[in-house]
Design an enzyme around this catalytic site. Structure first.
Site, PDB file in Angstrom:
ATOM      1  N   HIS A   1      -9.941   0.527   4.440  1.00 37.80           N
ATOM      2  CA  HIS A   1      -8.685   0.832   5.144  1.00 37.80           C
ATOM      3  C   HIS A   1      -8.966   1.822   6.280  1.00 37.80           C
ATOM      4  CE1 HIS A   1      -4.617   2.219   5.961  1.00 37.80           C
ATOM      5  NE2 HIS A   1      -4.193   1.127   5.343  1.00 37.80           N
TER       6      HIS A   1
ATOM      7  N   GLY B   1       1.644   2.113  10.722  1.00 36.47           N
ATOM      8  CA  GLY B   1       2.559   3.249  10.607  1.00 36.47           C
ATOM      9  C   GLY B   1       3.173   3.690  11.926  1.00 36.47           C
TER      10      GLY B   1
ATOM     11  N   SER C   1       2.879  -2.232  10.503  1.00 35.08           N
ATOM     12  CA  SER C   1       4.317  -2.204  10.789  1.00 35.08           C
ATOM     13  C   SER C   1       5.001  -3.548  10.554  1.00 35.08           C
ATOM     14  CB  SER C   1       4.573  -1.697  12.213  1.00 35.08           C
ATOM     15  OG  SER C   1       4.076  -0.382  12.367  1.00 35.08           O
TER      16      SER C   1
ATOM     17  N   GLU D   1      -7.345   4.252   7.422  1.00 32.98           N
ATOM     18  CA  GLU D   1      -7.108   5.680   7.120  1.00 32.98           C
ATOM     19  C   GLU D   1      -8.311   6.286   6.409  1.00 32.98           C
ATOM     20  OE1 GLU D   1      -3.272   5.381   5.194  1.00 32.98           O
ATOM     21  OE2 GLU D   1      -2.386   4.836   7.113  1.00 32.98           O
TER      22      GLU D   1
ATOM     23  N   ASN E   1       0.870  -1.177   0.000  1.00 33.21           N
ATOM     24  CA  ASN E   1       0.000   0.000   0.000  1.00 33.21           C
ATOM     25  C   ASN E   1       0.909   1.229   0.000  1.00 33.21           C
ATOM     26  OD1 ASN E   1      -1.900   1.959   0.325  1.00 33.21           O
ATOM     27  ND2 ASN E   1      -2.519   1.376   2.393  1.00 33.21           N
ATOM     28  N   TRP E   2       1.090   1.783  -1.182  1.00 33.16           N
ATOM     29  CA  TRP E   2       2.026   2.920  -1.307  1.00 33.16           C
ATOM     30  C   TRP E   2       1.429   4.226  -0.787  1.00 33.16           C
ATOM     31  CZ3 TRP E   2       4.022   1.768  -6.995  1.00 33.16           C
ATOM     32  CH2 TRP E   2       4.984   0.760  -6.923  1.00 33.16           C
ATOM     33  N   LYS E   3       0.156   4.236  -0.529  1.00 29.91           N
ATOM     34  CA  LYS E   3      -0.525   5.442  -0.016  1.00 29.91           C
ATOM     35  C   LYS E   3      -0.210   6.647  -0.912  1.00 29.91           C
ATOM     36  CE  LYS E   3      -0.282   3.325   4.482  1.00 29.91           C
ATOM     37  NZ  LYS E   3      -0.373   3.442   5.917  1.00 29.91           N
TER      38      LYS E   3
ATOM     39  N   GLY F   1       4.684   1.276   4.954  1.00 31.60           N
ATOM     40  CA  GLY F   1       6.015   1.893   4.925  1.00 31.60           C
ATOM     41  C   GLY F   1       7.099   1.031   4.288  1.00 31.60           C
TER      42      GLY F   1
ATOM     43  N   GLU G   1      -5.747  -5.398  10.244  1.00 35.67           N
ATOM     44  CA  GLU G   1      -4.784  -4.326  10.484  1.00 35.67           C
ATOM     45  C   GLU G   1      -5.155  -3.600  11.779  1.00 35.67           C
ATOM     46  OE1 GLU G   1      -2.746  -3.010   6.674  1.00 35.67           O
ATOM     47  OE2 GLU G   1      -4.604  -1.884   6.753  1.00 35.67           O
TER      48      GLU G   1
HETATM   49  C1  PEP Z   1      -1.195  -0.015   5.934  1.00 41.07           C
HETATM   50  O1  PEP Z   1      -1.400   1.188   5.907  1.00 41.07           O
HETATM   51  O2  PEP Z   1      -1.987  -0.790   5.364  1.00 41.07           O
HETATM   52  C2  PEP Z   1      -0.027  -0.499   6.675  1.00 41.07           C
HETATM   53  C3  PEP Z   1       0.005  -1.762   7.002  1.00 41.07           C
HETATM   54  O3  PEP Z   1       0.944   0.414   6.931  1.00 41.07           O
HETATM   55  P1  PEP Z   1       2.359   0.140   7.691  1.00 41.07           P
HETATM   56  O4  PEP Z   1       2.930  -1.129   7.144  1.00 41.07           O
HETATM   57  O5  PEP Z   1       3.194   1.332   7.373  1.00 41.07           O
HETATM   58  O6  PEP Z   1       2.042   0.015   9.144  1.00 41.07           O
END
Ligand code: PEP
Length: 247
Positions: A92, A170, A210, A94, A9-11, A232, A164
């Site tokens: 998601h 993050g 993470s 976010e 997930n490059w966001k 990330g 998640e």
């Molecule tokens: C995500 O946003 O789906 C995610 C898992 O982010 P991160 O790996 O940065 O925690």
């Protein structure tokens, strides 16, 4: 046998050049037959990535549920179909938290994506307060029931679940393997309770939060963890490749 999937997930990150460079390197990673890589790219790079014609799937991070119309700045599922995108992210945290995406909207998006035969990564996960008060299982069960369980067993075949925990996204804090496996097993049992064992056993459940090159192998070794959704650590091709190879 259910699919093993590692998704990026490059966001809202990367330049076009960086995105293509990471994507091209992923093409070189050798996969088993039941392994899949998906890259959820910003909209603006989707077409350029699809033009590369790699086996690495390209997915969209979002779409508007309306078919078309006066929605300035929005992208419809038909736009994605036109670019031959086969996969979307829905639910998601976010989007739920920063863009107030409700369960009603999530359900609508799931229905639209299913109508268009998209593969869907549906995200669920509890906030810290629910984990700290021991209500995490109940919270996630409620998310599944509210957002997902209107679908038929046939439609569930298009769903990949990403667990998640919001407190892990993050933050650099990863769920322990025990915490993650407990929830993944619980999600699978909850799906079995609604749709039966066959659907539950065939549903891939990914861990996100993470996950990185150091902790991926331990997480992916858990019996109910079928891969990861990576934020990330997917912005660097070396780290992301290590995560894919940890499967
Ligand atoms: C995500 O946003 O789906 C995610 C898992 O982010 P991160 O790996 O940065 O925690």
């Amino acid at each position: 046998m259910r699919k093993k999937i590692v998704a990026a997930n490059w966001k809202m990150n990367l330049t076009k050049k960086e995105a293509i460079s990471i994507y091209d390197k992923l093409e070189e990673v050798e996969l088993d037959d039941n392994q899949e890589i998906i890259v959820f790219s910003p909209y603006v790079f989707l077409d350029a990535l699809k033009q590369r014609q790699h086996h690495v799937k390209v997915g969209a991070q979002n779409f508007h549920p309306a078919a078309r119309g006066a929605y300035t700045g929005k992208v419809s599922i038909s736009h994605l179909v036109d670019l031959e995108i086969e996969c979307v992210l829905v639910g998601h945290s976010e989007r739920r938290m920063l863009f107030n995406e409700s369960s009603e909207v999530i359900k609508l998006k799931l229905d639209v994506a299913i109508q268009h035969k998209m593969e869907i990564i549906y995200c669920c996960g509890e906030p810290l307060i629910k984990r700290e008060t021991g209500k995490h299982l109940y919270f996630v069960k409620n998310q599944l029931e509210t957002d997902l369980f209107h679908l038929s067993a046939e439609q569930m075949k298009l769903i990949i679940i990403a667990y998640e925990p919001v407190w892990a996204i993050g933050t650099g804090v990863t769920a322990t393997t025990a915490q993650a496996e407990e929830m993944h097993k619980f999600i699978r049992e909850t799906i079995a309770g609604k749709y039966g064992n066959e659907v539950a056993e065939n549903t891939s459940i990914l861990y996100g939060g993470s996950c990185n090159a150091e902790n991926a192998a331990e997480l992916f070794a858990c019996p109910n963890i079928d891969g990861g959704l990576i934020g990330g650590a997917s912005l660097n091709s070396e780290d992301f490749t290590k995560i894919i190879l940890a499967q």
